[in-house]
Design an enzyme around this catalytic site. Structure first.
Site, PDB file in Angstrom:
ATOM      1  N   HIS A  37     -14.669  -3.030  -4.152  1.00  0.00           N
ATOM      2  CA  HIS A  37     -14.697  -1.737  -3.494  1.00  0.00           C
ATOM      3  C   HIS A  37     -13.951  -0.726  -4.349  1.00  0.00           C
ATOM      4  CE1 HIS A  37     -15.952  -3.545   0.324  1.00  0.00           C
ATOM      5  NE2 HIS A  37     -14.973  -4.413   0.193  1.00  0.00           N
ATOM      6  N   GLY A  40     -10.052   0.076  -3.741  1.00  0.00           N
ATOM      7  CA  GLY A  40      -9.210  -1.082  -3.510  1.00  0.00           C
ATOM      8  C   GLY A  40      -8.865  -1.319  -2.052  1.00  0.00           C
ATOM      9  N   LYS A  51      -4.621   3.873   9.451  1.00  0.00           N
ATOM     10  CA  LYS A  51      -4.200   5.162  10.003  1.00  0.00           C
ATOM     11  C   LYS A  51      -5.282   5.741  10.913  1.00  0.00           C
ATOM     12  CE  LYS A  51      -0.759   4.198   7.754  1.00  0.00           C
ATOM     13  NZ  LYS A  51      -1.310   2.874   7.492  1.00  0.00           N
ATOM     14  N   VAL A 285       3.076 -11.905   6.980  1.00  0.00           N
ATOM     15  CA  VAL A 285       4.309 -12.388   6.345  1.00  0.00           C
ATOM     16  C   VAL A 285       4.384 -11.984   4.879  1.00  0.00           C
ATOM     17  CG1 VAL A 285       4.670 -14.295   7.936  1.00  0.00           C
ATOM     18  CG2 VAL A 285       3.170 -14.626   5.957  1.00  0.00           C
ATOM     19  N   ASP A 326       0.873  -3.185  -6.976  1.00  0.00           N
ATOM     20  CA  ASP A 326       1.305  -4.378  -6.251  1.00  0.00           C
ATOM     21  C   ASP A 326       1.409  -5.599  -7.147  1.00  0.00           C
ATOM     22  OD1 ASP A 326       1.229  -2.738  -4.071  1.00  0.00           O
ATOM     23  OD2 ASP A 326      -0.322  -3.836  -2.987  1.00  0.00           O
ATOM     24  N   ALA A 334       1.128   2.026  -2.040  1.00  0.00           N
ATOM     25  CA  ALA A 334       0.083   2.729  -2.786  1.00  0.00           C
ATOM     26  C   ALA A 334       0.654   3.856  -3.632  1.00  0.00           C
ATOM     27  CB  ALA A 334      -0.959   3.283  -1.811  1.00  0.00           C
ATOM     28  N   HIS A 459      12.588  27.526  11.993  1.00  0.00           N
ATOM     29  CA  HIS A 459      12.790  27.244  13.421  1.00  0.00           C
ATOM     30  C   HIS A 459      11.610  27.792  14.217  1.00  0.00           C
ATOM     31  CE1 HIS A 459      14.828  26.807  17.285  1.00  0.00           C
ATOM     32  NE2 HIS A 459      14.418  28.039  17.574  1.00  0.00           N
TER      33      HIS A 459
END
Length: 480
Positions: A37, A40, A51, A285, A326, A334, A459
């Site tokens: 893909h 990734g 998400k 895990v 990774d 990422a 604010h």
């Protein structure tokens, strides 16, 4: 030769495709190899689709609490599990196509298949193998295929996969990894989550919001173990208030499956055992780098605990071979992969980039409430011998948080007492994954507490809590 490049990148995840684009910008003739893909794991099975799922859960949550905002929704509030999953997959598909466009726009060749480094400067690409949970997409138009390719610089960006524990192998039915948890045919009514890192907690939060009875089992004394202990404790309190059962200092020792459920035997740190039963178990895990079948052992590329060993610029111990993301070790994020790739390719070009500074990499967990952090925890700062000042500001003291109906949370800052250097920032509450970047910028700019205290924050915003937390560290807090 047509198959000769300056740079070949193996893997098209965030690290790989960003590196390819930057390489093309720097004038390198560039190719990227992908077996499955474009985008990734992150775009297809990780960051983005989760998400999308969590967004559906968030809207479902607010719909069920409409009365808290003075609103009325007529009729029963429900969900279509298939539609929720299809929306998530549609988001991924759209971004997957976008990566193909970016490769074409930047004149990066896409080579479709599985790569093996034959020797420094040369790879062999074979036909990709299909996998059960990751159905093969057709090769995009204009991509290359199996064959031999050469490049002076080969960058490994093959990412990682879920870690599998002996005796708890995913079966795609009752025992899931994040792959299966993202595309269920129906949502389970009960769920055991093994592991309370970002992946485990996000799925626990999602499925609990969608109505499942959820139990989280964590072997360590603290959930979200990489986070500041105080922030983790506040998050745990909110998760338990939502009905998530959390068992810490507890490990899963045995798993038995039937057609309708899974039974786990768990043991706490005192040796007490009990059984838990649920429709599904998610094994979360950790992950392990994809270093197999790349030819690394034959070439003598050094690895450690399932990851490739690199320096601060992505170099391995073998000239001409690099690694990022990774597969090059934690933190397995990422945005770390993207930045690491840019550093690597700019170093190859001779631009003298700064080496990766891992303490300035933010971490975000998109549960409810959200958790975000950068830098040292309070415990780590003390462990490293810093004399510190700590500031805290609660969401309940912020006008925007009250208006949003999100009064639960905290912003915590840690400074070196002597210099005013910002050592760490830790947040729990609504939208903190968007707030944390302000602290990341401050740390990268070597901002002191004085400069932060003299910064004007708009604010009403949640960001005012960042300011108040800094003020609190130095005894100048206003709104508590």
């Amino acid at each position: 030769m047509a198959n000769t490049y300056d740079v070949i990148i193996i893997g098209s995840g965030p690290g790989g495709y960003v590196t390819a684009i930057r390489a093309a910008q720097l004038g390198f003739k560039t190719a990227i190899v992908e077996r499955e893909h474009l985008g990734g794991i992150c775009l297809n099975w990780g960051c983005i689709p989760t998400k999308a799922l969590l967004r559906s859960a968030e809207i479902y949550h607010y719909a069920n609490h409409a009365k808290d905002y003075g609103l009325t929704i007529d009729g029963k509030i429900g969900f279509d599990a298939k539609a929720v999953v299809e929306r998530s997959r549609g988001v991924s598909g759209r971004l997957n196509s976008g990566i193909g466009f970016l490769m074409k726009k930047n004149k990066v060749d896409v080579i479709w298949g599985e790569a093996e480094i034959v020797k420094a400067g040369e790879i062999k690409v074979s036909e990709p193998k299909k996998k059960a949970m990751q159905p093969q997409h057709p090769a995009p138009k204009g991509t290359l295929g199996a064959g031999s390719y050469s490049a002076e610089h080969i960058i490994v960006a093959t990412g990682a996969r879920p870690r599998v524990l002996p005796g708890i192998e995913p079966d795609g039915d009752r025992i899931w990894t994040y792959f299966e948890a993202m595309v269920p045919k129906t949502f389970p009514k009960s769920l055991i989550v093994m592991g309370s890192g970002a992946i485990g907690i996000e799925f626990a939060s999602f499925y609990r919001t969608m109505g499942a009875e959820v139990t989280v089992v964590e072997v360590l004394p603290q959930i979200m173990p990489v986070e500041d202990a105080e922030i983790s404790a506040l998050a745990r309190k909110q998760f338990e208030k939502q009905g998530i059962k959390i068992m810490t200092s507890t490990k899963v020792t045995k798993v038995a499956k039937s057609k309708s459920d899974v039974t786990c035997t768990v043991e706490d740190d005192k040796g007490n055992t009990q059984t838990l039963k649920a429709e599904n178990l998610i094994s979360a895990v950790g992950v392990v780098g994809n270093i197999e079948n790349l030819g690394l052992e034959k070439l003598g590329v050094k690895t450690d605990r399932g990851c490739i060993v690199i320096d601060g610029f992505g170099k391995t111990n073998v000239p001409g071979i690099y690694a990022i993301g990774d597969v090059a070790g934690p933190p397995m994020l990422a945005h770390k992969a993207e930045h690491e790739g840019v550093i690597c390719i700019e170093a190859i070009k001779g631009l003298y980039p700064h080496p990766m500074e891992k303490t300035m990499i933010p971490g975000c967990t998109y549960c409810h409430p959200q958790v975000a952090s950068v830098g040292l925890t309070e415990a780590k700062a003390k462990e490293q011998g810093f004399k510190i000042k700590v500031g805290r500001f609660p969401f309940v003291g912020n006008g925007k948080a009250i208006a949003l109906g999100e009064p639960d949370g905290m912003v915590k800052t840690i400074f070196e007492e002597k210099t005013g250097k910002l050592l760490g920032a830790h947040l729990v509450g609504a939208e903190v994954t968007e707030l944390v970047q302000g602290f990341v910028v401050a740390m990268n700019c070597e901002t002191t507490e004085e400069e932060l205290m003299h910064t004007v924050f708009p604010h009403p915003t949640l960001s005012e809590m960042m300011h108040e937390s800094v003020l609190d560290a130095y005894g100048r807090v206003i709104h508590t």
